[in-house]
Design a protein around this motif. Structure first.
Motif, PDB file in Angstrom:
ATOM      1  N   LEU A 203      43.344  -6.763 -12.324  1.00 45.27           N
ATOM      2  CA  LEU A 203      42.620  -7.270 -13.484  1.00 45.27           C
ATOM      3  C   LEU A 203      41.389  -8.048 -13.037  1.00 45.27           C
ATOM      4  N   ASP A 204      41.521  -8.860 -11.992  1.00 43.64           N
ATOM      5  CA  ASP A 204      40.367  -9.592 -11.477  1.00 43.64           C
ATOM      6  C   ASP A 204      39.291  -8.619 -10.982  1.00 43.64           C
ATOM      7  N   GLN A 205      39.717  -7.548 -10.316  1.00 42.09           N
ATOM      8  CA  GLN A 205      38.751  -6.572  -9.832  1.00 42.09           C
ATOM      9  C   GLN A 205      38.061  -5.854 -10.989  1.00 42.09           C
ATOM     10  N   LYS A 206      38.807  -5.569 -12.059  1.00 45.93           N
ATOM     11  CA  LYS A 206      38.206  -4.936 -13.234  1.00 45.93           C
ATOM     12  C   LYS A 206      37.186  -5.871 -13.894  1.00 45.93           C
ATOM     13  N   ARG A 207      37.523  -7.164 -13.944  1.00 50.57           N
ATOM     14  CA  ARG A 207      36.562  -8.126 -14.506  1.00 50.57           C
ATOM     15  C   ARG A 207      35.309  -8.194 -13.653  1.00 50.57           C
ATOM     16  N   ALA A 208      35.503  -8.175 -12.331  1.00 52.73           N
ATOM     17  CA  ALA A 208      34.339  -8.200 -11.439  1.00 52.73           C
ATOM     18  C   ALA A 208      33.485  -6.952 -11.639  1.00 52.73           C
ATOM     19  N   ALA A 209      34.157  -5.815 -11.844  1.00 56.78           N
ATOM     20  CA  ALA A 209      33.402  -4.577 -12.095  1.00 56.78           C
ATOM     21  C   ALA A 209      32.631  -4.674 -13.405  1.00 56.78           C
ATOM     22  N   ALA A 210      33.259  -5.241 -14.445  1.00 56.15           N
ATOM     23  CA  ALA A 210      32.588  -5.399 -15.729  1.00 56.15           C
ATOM     24  C   ALA A 210      31.382  -6.325 -15.598  1.00 56.15           C
ATOM     25  N   GLU A 211      31.539  -7.412 -14.827  1.00 54.52           N
ATOM     26  CA  GLU A 211      30.415  -8.336 -14.625  1.00 54.52           C
ATOM     27  C   GLU A 211      29.290  -7.655 -13.853  1.00 54.52           C
ATOM     28  N   ALA A 212      29.667  -6.812 -12.873  1.00 52.47           N
ATOM     29  CA  ALA A 212      28.639  -6.097 -12.116  1.00 52.47           C
ATOM     30  C   ALA A 212      27.877  -5.112 -13.013  1.00 52.47           C
TER      31      ALA A 212
END
Length: 339
Positions: free
Chosen positions: A317-326
């Motif tokens: 989930l943290d990685q998905k959030r980071a992807a969304a922010e990117a």
């Protein structure tokens, strides 16, 4: 005379009534259960928890024998405890212990059925798991480098070793030539028994860990302190000595570890978490580095891989959030160039 003699014969021939089996009092059979079942099969700390639950129910139930216990009585006790300042976790654990006691009583014919099986336990509180980011873990390790408890913090933060396993480590468990750590015992604090060593709770907790360089340096520093302490006390360091000891050579207590940990994170301004949450933080870091959940589960000694996968879901989930922010940042940069 003949009639009197015949009546006497009939009295002698009459079958004697079977003696009625005496049902033991509620506190009595609970003590018997603790002595014959819990005291034989379970570990010391578990025995204490079961004994506490048995005493609580013996005091709370308005009956004298186990066969008088009803589901309504148990439900009333649980409802009363929920209105008191008692944790739901402790109430659930107590009910499970008393259910086991009634199973034991039913198997011995003291009760016809286990009425506790009809009880619906209160739902466990939903708590959001808390752990640190890799940056926060590194902040702790930098601050504790060279500290007397550096070995404790590095074992927990980099390998996810449990507190009891750290406190139970002996020098014979450490192989500095092969850079290996063997986990085959833990130390627990039992009242009236300051030092109690026992095997790990589950089969998966028996494991051998590879020693990272940072852990190796911390444990070598701990060994140097141990050698100096042994020299000061006029004896040699033995292989069966515990790795983590006080300055006087006594086994260190868990409450001191918690105090030292809380004190250090307050000084560093890090988010307050439990010492056990450092273990979860280590798992999160390993998973974020791309290690497989199976490897992480084996390193931490998880009995069920589902425990590791729960942490893995959080990391994903943290990685998905980071992807969304990117993606948001890329879109913003694209719009800025257009204008």
């Amino acid at each position: 005379a003949i009639d009197r003699g015949m009546s006497e014969l009939r009295m002698h021939d009459a079958p004697t009534p079977a003696p009625q089996r005496m049902t033991p009092e509620l506190p009595e059979w609970l003590e018997t259960w603790l002595r014959e079942h819990v005291g034989v099969r379970l570990r010391p700390l578990t025995q204490l928890a079961y004994a506490r639950a048995a005493r609580n129910f013996a005091e709370a139930l308005d009956c004298s024998t186990p066969e008088q216990v009803t589901a309504a009585m148990l439900a009333d006790v649980i409802a009363r405890w929920l209105r008191e300042p008692r944790s739901v976790h402790r109430i659930r654990a107590g009910v499970r212990s008393f259910t086991m006691a009634l199973d034991w009583a039913a198997a011995r014919g003291l009760v016809e059925r286990n009425v506790a099986r009809a009880i619906t336990l209160p739902p466990p509180p939903r708590t959001q798991p808390r752990w640190w980011t890799p940056v926060q873990l590194v902040t702790l390790l930098r601050a504790t480098d060279g500290h007397a408890l550096d070995g404790v913090f590095t074992l927990a933060a980099l390998l996810g070793v449990r507190r009891g396993e750290i406190m139970g480590l002996c020098w014979r468990h450490l192989d500095f030539e092969q850079d290996l750590i063997r986990i085959d015992q833990e130390r627990v604090e039992v009242p009236h028994r300051r030092l109690h060593l026992q095997p790990p709770k589950t089969r998966s907790s028996f494991r051998t860990l590879a020693m990272p360089a940072r852990v190796r340096s911390a444990l070598l520093h701990t060994r140097a302190l141990s050698d100096a302490r042994a020299l000061r006390l006029g004896r040699e360091r033995r292989q069966d000595d515990l790795v983590i000891l006080t300055r006087t050579g006594a086994p260190i207590c868990g409450s001191y570890l918690h105090w030292a940990f809380d004190r250090r994170i307050r000084q560093l301004g890090l988010p307050r978490i439990r010492f056990h949450d450092v273990r979860h933080s280590a798992a999160s870091w390993m998973l974020s580095l791309g290690l497989s959940p199976r490897t992480v589960a084996d390193t931490l000694g998880h009995l069920r891989i589902e425990t590791t996968l729960m942490i893995y879901a959080h990391v994903c989930l943290d990685q998905k959030r980071a992807a969304a922010e990117a993606i948001d940042a890329a879109m913003a940069e694209h719009e800025r160039r257009r204008t």
